[in-house]
Design a protein around this motif. Structure first.
Motif, short mmCIF file in Angstrom:
data_model
loop_
_atom_site.label_atom_id
_atom_site.label_comp_id
_atom_site.label_asym_id
_atom_site.label_seq_id
_atom_site.Cartn_x
_atom_site.Cartn_y
_atom_site.Cartn_z
N PHE A 116 0.82 -1.21 0.00
CA PHE A 116 -0.22 0.09 0.12
C PHE A 116 0.92 1.36 0.13
O PHE A 116 0.47 2.20 -0.73
CB PHE A 116 -1.01 -0.15 0.99
N ASP A 117 2.02 1.24 0.43
CA ASP A 117 2.82 2.56 0.66
C ASP A 117 3.46 2.93 -0.64
O ASP A 117 3.76 4.15 -0.76
CB ASP A 117 4.20 2.14 1.40
N GLU A 118 3.35 1.95 -1.64
CA GLU A 118 3.72 2.50 -2.97
C GLU A 118 2.74 3.14 -3.79
O GLU A 118 3.19 4.04 -4.79
CB GLU A 118 3.95 1.23 -3.65
N LEU A 119 1.38 3.14 -3.21
CA LEU A 119 0.37 4.17 -3.79
C LEU A 119 0.42 3.92 -5.28
O LEU A 119 0.18 4.96 -5.97
CB LEU A 119 0.70 5.43 -3.36
N ARG A 120 0.29 2.86 -5.69
CA ARG A 120 0.31 2.61 -7.20
C ARG A 120 -1.54 2.27 -7.53
O ARG A 120 -1.73 1.43 -7.56
CB ARG A 120 0.77 1.12 -7.34
N GLN A 121 -2.10 3.66 -7.38
CA GLN A 121 -3.17 3.74 -7.55
C GLN A 121 -4.01 3.39 -8.84
O GLN A 121 -5.14 2.82 -9.06
CB GLN A 121 -3.73 5.12 -7.10
N ASP A 122 -3.16 3.69 -9.87
CA ASP A 122 -3.60 3.20 -11.42
C ASP A 122 -3.73 1.71 -11.24
O ASP A 122 -4.44 1.20 -12.06
CB ASP A 122 -2.58 3.70 -12.16
N ASP A 123 -2.68 1.01 -10.80
CA ASP A 123 -2.84 -0.41 -10.56
C ASP A 123 -3.90 -0.89 -9.65
O ASP A 123 -4.71 -1.82 -10.16
CB ASP A 123 -1.50 -1.13 -10.06
N TRP A 124 -4.24 -0.34 -8.83
CA TRP A 124 -5.43 -0.63 -7.95
C TRP A 124 -6.82 -0.33 -8.82
O TRP A 124 -7.64 -1.41 -8.85
CB TRP A 124 -5.68 0.27 -6.72
N ASP A 125 -6.76 0.47 -9.55
CA ASP A 125 -8.11 0.86 -10.43
C ASP A 125 -8.13 -0.05 -11.40
O ASP A 125 -9.23 -0.68 -11.66
CB ASP A 125 -8.11 2.17 -11.05
N VAL A 171 -5.28 -5.63 -2.30
CA VAL A 171 -6.09 -4.82 -3.37
C VAL A 171 -6.58 -6.26 -4.07
O VAL A 171 -7.68 -6.32 -4.30
CB VAL A 171 -5.60 -3.78 -4.11
#
Length: 259
Positions: A116-125, A171
């Motif tokens: 989570f600390d990597e904050l790869r939000q595009d990958d989460w989406d 995720v």
């Protein structure tokens, strides 16, 4: 990219009532490599007509060619399960070419795992859109078809990550847990004429799993213990070949070395 291989199909009502794979029309997403390709080739070998969708059209063409060379029946088209219209087109193509759709295997997935600390939000989406919304798009496209036919089978790909949570897979595990939940709800609403199966693979030797390894040593370890994609293909076939009125709710398939 398309290829046509005509075949003589049995009457839809006859096929739906038989505990068999031969003669069924089966659509599979994410069918250009790994588990999806293995499922496609195995079911085609067992006599199904397979309609294959995936984003990488060149790789998908290779799968169709292998099935064709082995004497099977396959048709491929470019499909992005994140797009509702693409999945609807996959289902419509099966109906148009073969007269019906007996099974939809929602296999397309993304495994872009990270902490989570990597904050790869595009990958989460992307994982939510592919792993979860993609399955919902399949339900939306195929459920009216199955209702009209009076028969049909959803096969949804989850994961052992939906049963055992580990770091960096939060995720991904959440999306696969959601697939299990919505599949059970769908099963309860489906009634006696439709079937819903969840297949939860453990560590499987695919490019997604290998690419998720942290380094070369980890990738080598994965290859040493991971099960082949053909193991998942056989599990899917087992669920499909059950006679009408028998619903295999979930199959967990993992290597014996996996904790």
């Amino acid at each position: 990219m398309t290829q046509q291989h005509p075949t003589d199909l049995a009457d839809p009502s006859d096929v739906a009532d038989q505990g068999t794979i031969a003669g069924k029309v089966i659509a599979i997403t994410g069918a250009n490599s790994g588990i999806g390709a293995a499922i496609a080739e195995h079911l085609a070998q067992r006599g199904a007509s397979v309609v294959l969708g995936a984003r990488r059209a060149d790789r998908l063409a290779e799968v169709v060619e292998r099935i064709d060379a082995a004497g099977g029946v396959a048709f491929g088209l470019e499909v992005d399960v994140r797009q509702r219209a693409d999945v609807a087109r996959l289902v419509a193509t099966a109906q148009e070419r073969y007269g019906r759709l007996d099974v939809l295997v929602s296999n397309a997935g993304s495994m872009a795992i990270s902490g989570f600390d990597e904050l790869r939000q595009d990958d989460w989406d992307d994982m939510v859109a592919t792993n979860l919304t993609g399955v919902l798009n399949g339900i939306g496209a195929a459920l009216p078809v199955f209702r009209a036919q009076g028969s049909g089978h959803f096969v949804h790909m989850a994961s052992t990550s939906a049963h055992r949570i580990v770091p960096t897979q939060g995720v991904y595990a959440a999306t696969k847990t959601a697939v299990r939940v919505l599949s059970e709800a769908l099963r309860q609403e489906a009634g006696p004429d439709l079937r819903v199966t969840v297949v939860s693979p453990g560590m499987t030797n695919t490019e997604w799993v290998r690419s998720a390894a942290a380094d070369d040593d980890a990738a080598s370890y994965v290859r040493s213990i991971a099960q082949p994609p053909s193991a998942i293909a056989r599990a899917v076939a087992y669920a499909i070949e059950q006679p009408a009125g028998v619903d295999v709710g979930e199959i967990i398939v993992r290597p014996t070395a996996q904790s």
